[in-house]
Design an enzyme around this catalytic site. Structure first.
Site, short mmCIF file in Angstrom:
data_model
loop_
_atom_site.label_atom_id
_atom_site.label_comp_id
_atom_site.label_asym_id
_atom_site.label_seq_id
_atom_site.Cartn_x
_atom_site.Cartn_y
_atom_site.Cartn_z
N CYS A 41 71.10 -24.67 -95.88
CA CYS A 41 70.00 -23.92 -96.49
C CYS A 41 69.02 -23.52 -95.37
CB CYS A 41 69.28 -24.79 -97.52
SG CYS A 41 68.63 -26.30 -96.77
N HIS A 65 63.21 -33.53 -94.62
CA HIS A 65 62.79 -34.33 -95.79
C HIS A 65 61.29 -34.63 -95.76
CE1 HIS A 65 66.98 -35.07 -96.25
NE2 HIS A 65 67.08 -35.98 -95.32
N GLU A 104 62.73 -38.17 -98.84
CA GLU A 104 61.85 -37.10 -99.35
C GLU A 104 60.98 -37.64 -100.48
OE1 GLU A 104 63.73 -33.50 -100.97
OE2 GLU A 104 62.03 -33.34 -102.31
N THR A 135 63.29 -31.98 -104.45
CA THR A 135 63.70 -30.57 -104.34
C THR A 135 65.18 -30.35 -104.64
OG1 THR A 135 64.01 -30.88 -101.98
CG2 THR A 135 61.92 -29.92 -102.67
N SER A 172 75.03 -37.78 -98.11
CA SER A 172 74.23 -36.63 -98.55
C SER A 172 74.10 -36.59 -100.08
CB SER A 172 74.89 -35.33 -98.05
OG SER A 172 74.40 -34.24 -98.80
N ASN A 185 72.57 -34.22 -101.80
CA ASN A 185 72.77 -32.89 -102.38
C ASN A 185 74.26 -32.58 -102.50
OD1 ASN A 185 73.58 -30.94 -100.10
ND2 ASN A 185 71.83 -31.96 -99.18
FE1 F3S Z 1 66.97 -27.07 -98.05
FE2 F3S Z 1 64.39 -27.11 -98.19
FE3 F3S Z 1 65.81 -26.78 -100.34
S1 F3S Z 1 65.66 -28.38 -96.89
S2 F3S Z 1 67.71 -27.90 -99.96
S3 F3S Z 1 65.65 -25.37 -98.66
S4 F3S Z 1 63.99 -28.01 -100.15
#
Ligand code: F3S
Length: 303
Positions: free
Chosen positions: A14, A75, A127, A162, A219, A221
């Site tokens: 990202c 983070h 985070e 987030t 990870s 995410n």
């Molecule tokens: Fe990346 Fe920032 Fe979203 S690190 S996953 S763009 S909160």
């Protein structure tokens, strides 16, 4: 065995992670060595690459020499870490993602405004731990967590980690509605990059026979992305590198999971070069790949 390999329209790094890595590289190019409090991202392959470039991962500020550059990862970090780093005369390179900063600010404003602050996310995640400190002792709620600490709260303010899945966030908010509050204020701090990756992975999962989700085992995410794909009812394998596709590799994806159409995606902390190696390995195993290549996907907007 022939099969088709397709890459999700949005996957991999990202903009927040890209920025953190660019800042780290620029710092080591200038200074030779830089220090990161904890790994810059949850991806061992990219962290190893950064280490070769001069980024040293430390567990404590005690390990950072006076005046040396200290990278604050995407983070973020607690206000105490920033204060202590300044006190020690470290050169702070703040790579906190702008959207993480926004979540920290929202949580801080809610606390200032007298709300009992709730952070919906993983209590162990750095985070979340930092957001809690900006809100001076917020309550962390994980999926299905205990609401007891909020029974007597009259004004409740909520933010999300987030990378929280929107579905889980809605589910927790639904549970909060059952409390006897006088005011409930909610900020949607789930980042768009997370949403884009989940939507693209979901769309691909609906037409794939198997999904391969690439990313660090540490990870969150990537784990959520794999859960999301699995939720679409398609067999889903979570792997860290192309080596996990080999027979006997850790992901178990190389045997029997590659008939028909194989979908590939990667979490926001997964580098394109790791995803490219996975696609290349699938092609060596008989796959054909002709869809959008990593690095040529649509640009991201910062919400
Ligand atoms: Fe990346 Fe920032 Fe979203 S690190 S996953 S763009 S909160």
């Amino acid at each position: 065995m022939k099969f088709r390999v397709e890459l999700a329209e949005e996957s991999g790094f990202c903009f927040g992670v890209k920025r953190a890595i660019e800042l780290a590289r620029a710092t080591t190019a200038r200074e030779g060595t830089a220090y990161s409090l904890g790994p810059i991202i949850h991806n061992p392959q990219e962290v190893a690459r950064l280490t070769r470039g001069g980024v040293r991962v430390v567990d404590s500020l005690d390990e950072v020499p006076e005046g040396a550059p200290l990278i604050i990862r995407s983070h973020g970090a607690t206000p105490e870490v920033f204060d202590e780093a300044r006190r020690r005369g470290l050169a702070i390179v703040d790579a906190t993602c702008l959207l993480v900063k926004r979540a920290q600010e929202r949580a801080g404003e809610l606390a200032e405004g007298g709300y009992r602050v709730v952070v919906v996310g993983e209590a162990h995640h750095p985070e979340v731990q930092a957001i809690v400190e900006y809100a001076r002792g917020a309550v962390v709620l994980e999926d299905g967590g205990d609401l007891e600490a909020l029974r007597t709260a009259r004004r409740i303010g909520v933010v999300a980690q987030t990378t929280q899945s929107p579905g889980d966030y809605r589910q927790v908010l639904g549970r909060l509605l059952a409390l006897e509050f006088s005011e409930l204020r909610v900020y949607n701090t789930v980042c768009r990059a997370t949403l884009q990756r989940q939507r693209a992975a979901g769309a691909l999962a609906q037409r794939a026979d198997v999904m391969i989700v690439v990313g660090g085992r540490n990870s969150d995410n990537t784990r959520r992305l794999a859960e999301f794909c699995g939720g679409e009812g398609v067999p889903t394998y979570r792997i860290e590198t192309a080596a996990d596709l080999e027979p006997g590799g850790g992901g178990g994806a190389g045997s029997g999971g590659t008939r028909g159409r194989g979908g590939v995606t990667g979490g926001a902390s997964t580098p394109d070069w790791v995803i490219e190696e996975v696609v290349a390995q699938l092609c060596r195993m008989g796959g054909s790949f002709s869809e959008t290549q990593p690095g040529q996907r649509r640009g991201e907007e910062i919400q």
